[in-house]
Structures are given as C-alpha cells and as structure tokens.
Design an enzyme around this catalytic site. Structure first.
Site, PDB file in Angstrom:
ATOM      1  N   SER A  34       0.950  -1.266   0.076  1.00  0.00           N
ATOM      2  CA  SER A  34       0.090  -0.017  -0.044  1.00  0.00           C
ATOM      3  C   SER A  34       0.841   1.213   0.054  1.00  0.00           C
ATOM      4  O   SER A  34       1.942   1.340   0.576  1.00  0.00           O
ATOM      5  CB  SER A  34      -1.004  -0.098   1.239  1.00  0.00           C
ATOM      6  OG  SER A  34      -1.501   1.333   1.554  1.00  0.00           O
TER       7      SER A  34
ATOM      8  N   TYR B 113      -2.189  -0.793  10.351  1.00  0.00           N
ATOM      9  CA  TYR B 113      -2.105  -1.143   9.072  1.00  0.00           C
ATOM     10  C   TYR B 113      -1.085  -0.772   8.258  1.00  0.00           C
ATOM     11  O   TYR B 113      -0.276  -1.355   7.463  1.00  0.00           O
ATOM     12  CB  TYR B 113      -3.436  -0.584   8.415  1.00  0.00           C
ATOM     13  CG  TYR B 113      -3.502  -0.707   6.582  1.00  0.00           C
ATOM     14  CD1 TYR B 113      -3.747  -2.093   6.304  1.00  0.00           C
ATOM     15  CD2 TYR B 113      -3.434   0.277   6.032  1.00  0.00           C
ATOM     16  CE1 TYR B 113      -3.835  -2.374   5.070  1.00  0.00           C
ATOM     17  CE2 TYR B 113      -3.300   0.072   4.504  1.00  0.00           C
ATOM     18  CZ  TYR B 113      -3.608  -1.151   4.135  1.00  0.00           C
ATOM     19  OH  TYR B 113      -3.627  -1.532   2.956  1.00  0.00           O
TER      20      TYR B 113
END
Length: 266
Positions: free
Chosen positions: A156, A169
């Site tokens: 990501s 995350y």
C-alpha cells in the site's frame, strides 16, 4: 461499492503473456484479488482463487473465468494459519502439479487511532498481513521449479506515506515492503523475483468498509490529492500485476511499484 466482474473478457483468453503459468492469488474473492485472478486468466494462467469466508464470491470469480475458456479453482484457507496454507498449496499441486506465481493479496485492514488499538487488532493485522505472506512464500518455494518463480506482494502507498489513524495497518505494509526487498536479495540466486505493488486510493469493499464511500469527504480528499483526479479501480492494480508476473518484467526484482494515479510519487 463492489466492482462487478466483467461478463466477457478480451478475445476469450487469447492473450498469452502468462500462458501455462500457475498462479496462487490470496484473498481473491473480491476487489483487487478478484481482478488480478481474472486478468491472469485472460493472459493464459491457471488460477487458484483463495478465500477465507467468501465462498460464493470466490465461486463467481472461478465461474467467470471458466465460462470464458480459462482454468481456475477456488480453495478456502486462512493464510495466517500454517495448516491452512499447507492445504492451499497441496490443493494447488494436486490440481496443477506446479506453481509459477504467488500473489499475496489477502489483507486485514482497520483504521484505528492509537488509543483504540487492542492486542487483538494488533495480532489480526500482523498475522494476516505479515505472517501470512511469510507462510505462503515458504510454501510456494517448495513448488517453484528449477526455473524459479515470481512473488508479488500487494502492499500500500500507506507503507511510505502513512496517514493519521492508520499506524497499525501502515506498519504491516511497511514490514511487507521490507520482506520484499530482503527476499529479492535472498532468492535471486534461485531465479525467484519478488516485487511489491503499492496501490493508492482504490475503490474496493475494504475501502468502503473503512468509510471511503462514493461522494464522501474521504473520497474527495483522496481524489484531490491524486494528480490523475480519480480513485483507482481494481483493474488498474491487476494490469500492473500482470506486467510484473510476465517475462516483460524479467529484469525487475526488489521493487516497490506505486500504482496510485500519482498520489504516492516516491
């Protein structure tokens, strides 16, 4: 918004950049994983569609592929559990005999401010997003042949540019990028390529569950910070995955490819 599967694929799978390759794609029942499975099949790959609980969606992905002349099976497995991972790759070997490509796409994602991070949330994130890829890579290496293999980790842009409220995350994705770089050096001698794809703001069910919905302030913020002026679609990520999985990328390993419409310009 869940991106619907396409009913017809280009030329009924006549493209062949991944012809006769076998690919395991974790978390492939929906979103980015499903799009990667479909695009790989379009390019001639035999695809293992892994899922944890979304059996119906996984079967839809398989049916979409097989109805158009491709080859795919669905296999349930929780990548954070070693026994499940062993079964996933045993089923792959039983069905196809070998393995050429592993895509680590399965993810656990919650946006949590630090004062709401629990021990349970910590372990859920790291077990799926970090331990999971380690376990699947270990299993894949046993099936890769003498010609090597190809590992693609779906990371990501948040691994490089974390936002407030996503420390947990983001840290798992930073760890995954570190694994990518380290293993590219460790496994190059075995002709195993390892790369990461770093998506930007992409329209998936996970993003919707996190509050990034169509017309929301969060979506407006992401679009405003994306030079190409839109959110990504799962197909945008899938096309990059096809490239990295193909021989077109034969001289590429240890890289972190940002696919973000310019949002993350590293």
């Amino acid at each position: 918004m869940i991106v619907p599967l396409r009913n017809k694929f280009k030329n009924n799978f006549k493209m062949s950049r991944l012809k006769n390759k076998v690919a395991v794609i974790t978390g492939a029942a929906k979103g980015i994983g499903a799009a990667i499975a479909i695009h790989f099949a379009e390019e001639g790959a035999k695809v293992v569609v892994n899922y944890v609980s979304s059996k119906e969606e996984a079967n839809k992905v398989v049916k979409s592929i097989t109805d158009n002349g491709g080859t795919a099976i669905a296999v349930q497995a929780d990548v954070s559990k070693e026994a499940d991972v062993d079964r996933l790759f045993d089923e792959t070997k039983k069905a196809f005999g070998s393995l050429h490509i592993l895509v680590n796409n399965a993810v656990f994602q919650q946006y949590l401010p630090v004062d709401q991070v629990t021990t349970e949330a910590f372990h859920q994130h790291f077990n799926v997003n970090v331990l999971g890829p380690v376990l699947t890579i270990q299993a894949a290496l046993k099936l890769f042949g003498d010609k090597g293999g190809n590992i693609i980790n779906i990371s990501s842009g948040a691994s490089k540019m974390p936002m407030a409220g996503v420390s947990l995350y983001s840290s798992t994705k930073a760890a995954l990028d570190a694994i990518t770089i380290s293993l590219s050096k460790e496994l190059g001698v075995k002709n195993v390529r390892v790369n990461s794809i770093l998506p930007g703001a992409t329209e998936t069910e996970g993003a919707t569950n996190a509050g990034v919905t169509s017309g929301s302030e969060a979506e407006a913020m992401f679009v405003a910070n994306t030079p190409l002026g839109r959110r990504g679609q799962p197909e945008d990520i899938a096309k990059a995955a096809v490239f990295l999985a193909s021989d077109d990328a034969a001289w590429i390993t240890g890289e972190q490819l940002s696919v973000s419409g310019g949002m993350y310009g590293f």
